[in-house]
Design an enzyme around this catalytic site. Structure first.
Site, PDB file in Angstrom:
ATOM      1  N   HIS A 123      30.206  25.266 -55.464  1.00 36.51           N
ATOM      2  CA  HIS A 123      30.717  26.513 -54.871  1.00 36.51           C
ATOM      3  C   HIS A 123      31.075  26.374 -53.391  1.00 36.51           C
ATOM      4  O   HIS A 123      31.654  27.303 -52.809  1.00 36.51           O
ATOM      5  CB  HIS A 123      29.695  27.647 -55.018  1.00 36.51           C
ATOM      6  CG  HIS A 123      29.442  28.055 -56.435  1.00 36.51           C
ATOM      7  ND1 HIS A 123      30.453  28.391 -57.306  1.00 36.51           N
ATOM      8  CD2 HIS A 123      28.274  28.183 -57.127  1.00 36.51           C
ATOM      9  CE1 HIS A 123      29.930  28.715 -58.476  1.00 36.51           C
ATOM     10  NE2 HIS A 123      28.617  28.580 -58.400  1.00 36.51           N
ATOM     11  N   ASP A 160      29.423  24.055 -65.743  1.00 36.93           N
ATOM     12  CA  ASP A 160      28.517  25.098 -65.277  1.00 36.93           C
ATOM     13  C   ASP A 160      29.040  26.464 -65.737  1.00 36.93           C
ATOM     14  O   ASP A 160      30.246  26.662 -65.884  1.00 36.93           O
ATOM     15  CB  ASP A 160      28.453  25.045 -63.747  1.00 36.93           C
ATOM     16  CG  ASP A 160      27.373  25.929 -63.153  1.00 36.93           C
ATOM     17  OD1 ASP A 160      26.325  25.400 -62.762  1.00 36.93           O
ATOM     18  OD2 ASP A 160      27.591  27.154 -63.060  1.00 36.93           O
ATOM     19  N   HIS A 162      29.238  29.152 -64.122  1.00 33.56           N
ATOM     20  CA  HIS A 162      29.995  29.805 -63.052  1.00 33.56           C
ATOM     21  C   HIS A 162      31.208  28.954 -62.662  1.00 33.56           C
ATOM     22  O   HIS A 162      31.138  27.723 -62.676  1.00 33.56           O
ATOM     23  CB  HIS A 162      29.112  30.016 -61.817  1.00 33.56           C
ATOM     24  CG  HIS A 162      27.902  30.861 -62.084  1.00 33.56           C
ATOM     25  ND1 HIS A 162      26.678  30.317 -62.403  1.00 33.56           N
ATOM     26  CD2 HIS A 162      27.738  32.206 -62.078  1.00 33.56           C
ATOM     27  CE1 HIS A 162      25.796  31.292 -62.586  1.00 33.56           C
ATOM     28  NE2 HIS A 162      26.414  32.440 -62.403  1.00 33.56           N
ATOM     29  N   ASP A 244      23.437  26.250 -66.978  1.00 36.52           N
ATOM     30  CA  ASP A 244      23.182  27.684 -67.010  1.00 36.52           C
ATOM     31  C   ASP A 244      24.011  28.430 -68.049  1.00 36.52           C
ATOM     32  O   ASP A 244      23.943  29.658 -68.139  1.00 36.52           O
ATOM     33  CB  ASP A 244      23.375  28.312 -65.625  1.00 36.52           C
ATOM     34  CG  ASP A 244      24.530  27.732 -64.843  1.00 36.52           C
ATOM     35  OD1 ASP A 244      25.296  26.928 -65.398  1.00 36.52           O
ATOM     36  OD2 ASP A 244      24.674  28.075 -63.658  1.00 36.52           O
TER      37      ASP A 244
END
Length: 309
Positions: A123, A160, A162, A244
């Site tokens: 990120h 991931d 996200h 996740d």
């Protein structure tokens, strides 16, 4: 051939506030889950150099982070990104580990590698820390492979839950890098749509609806991701390995299980066998159910080891 594991105790010194999902216990869980893997070759994550970070981030950004290291306690950089006195040391180990893993795999010292460090990186944008991340670890590793090893085709896949907005930003204008992010949508950070295609049509975003499962993921990867990788013919595959999307993770709503992560790992290793002598470097990103994280990483690493033999 063997599988390498890169980690370092400094990564336990990146301390987040009580109750924060990106916590020291994540790495402790992984270390415990891998403790019986006697055939896994363990290597100490080295410190990176400033020039490594500057492959993707400007010097002003590095100076900003160093200036914000708190002498004690915690300093909040945004709504969910914090720094403690040991955070920069840990982040430098994360960058250094990814670079060392690329060096070792390209040199033929191992078939593949897993980097178990924190903070994560996918990120972190060019000049913005966010989403628990300080430096773009995997993007830096990709640039290292291209700039210093002369590779002309590097595939980066982020599974991931996200969107890997930071990696996307760092590789947006890089024609030598093919970037995939598969992620739940809608979900934080609210980016990662199909029309975000990069400066050279090198960015590919795949979205999954909340509550979708591993069968859906497998269908989409077989139809969209793997054929595109085949066409690109990468010389190295880098994985942003977030766990996740697991059905028990508290920060998202996908319903993947451990076998889905094993399936993905095997398929990426098969593609690497076809195109780049099996060369895969996988780096830890998310995963916030501590038990599920340890089990998922163990299964992922076991699959890497089986494919490296």
């Amino acid at each position: 051939m063997t599988t390498l594991l890169y980690t370092h105790p400094d990564c336990l010194d990146h301390v987040t506030p009580d109750g924060h999902p990106e916590q020291v216990a994540r790495l402790i869980s992984i270390e415990k889950a891998l403790s019986d893997f006697s055939d896994l070759e363990r290597r100490e994550a080295p410190n990176c150099k400033d020039d490594d970070i500057l492959l993707c981030h400007p010097e002003s950004y590095l100076e900003f982070l160093v200036a914000n290291v708190p002498p004690s306690g915690s300093r909040q950089l945004d709504e969910d990104t914090h720094m403690s006195p040991g955070s920069i040391r840990a982040a430098r180990r994360a960058v250094g580990a990814n670079i060392a893993a690329v060096d070792a795999v390209l040199a033929g010292e191992a078939g593949n590698a897993f980097v178990a460090t924190r903070p994560p990186g996918h990120h972190a944008e060019i000049e913005t820390p966010m989403g628990f991340c300080l430096f773009g670890n995997v993007a830096i590793a990709a640039r290292h492979a291209m700039e210093r090893h002369g590779l002309s085709r590097v595939t980066v896949v982020d599974f991931d839950v996200h969107h890997g907005n930071g990696t996307q930003a760092l590789l947006w204008n890089e024609p030598r890098a093919q970037f995939f992010s598969s992620h739940q949508s809608p979900l934080w950070p609210g980016t990662g749509f199909a029309n975000e295609t990069g400066g050279h049509n090198n960015v590919h975003n795949i979205t999954f609806a909340p509550e979708s499962d591993g069968a859906t993921m497998r269908e989409v990867y077989e139809a969209e991701v793997f054929p595109a990788i085949d066409r690109f013919q990468p010389e190295l595959i880098l994985l942003s390995a977030g766990f996740d999307a697991h059905k028990d993770d508290p920060l998202a709503q996908l319903n993947w299980d451990i076998e889905d992560f094993v399936w993905l790992t095997n398929r990426f290793c098969q593609l690497a066998d076809t195109h780049c002598e099996g060369r895969v470097v996988s780096a830890l990103e998310g995963g916030y159910n501590i038990e599920a994280l340890g089990e998922s990483v163990a299964a992922h690493v076991k699959a890497l080891m089986e494919n490296a033999q």
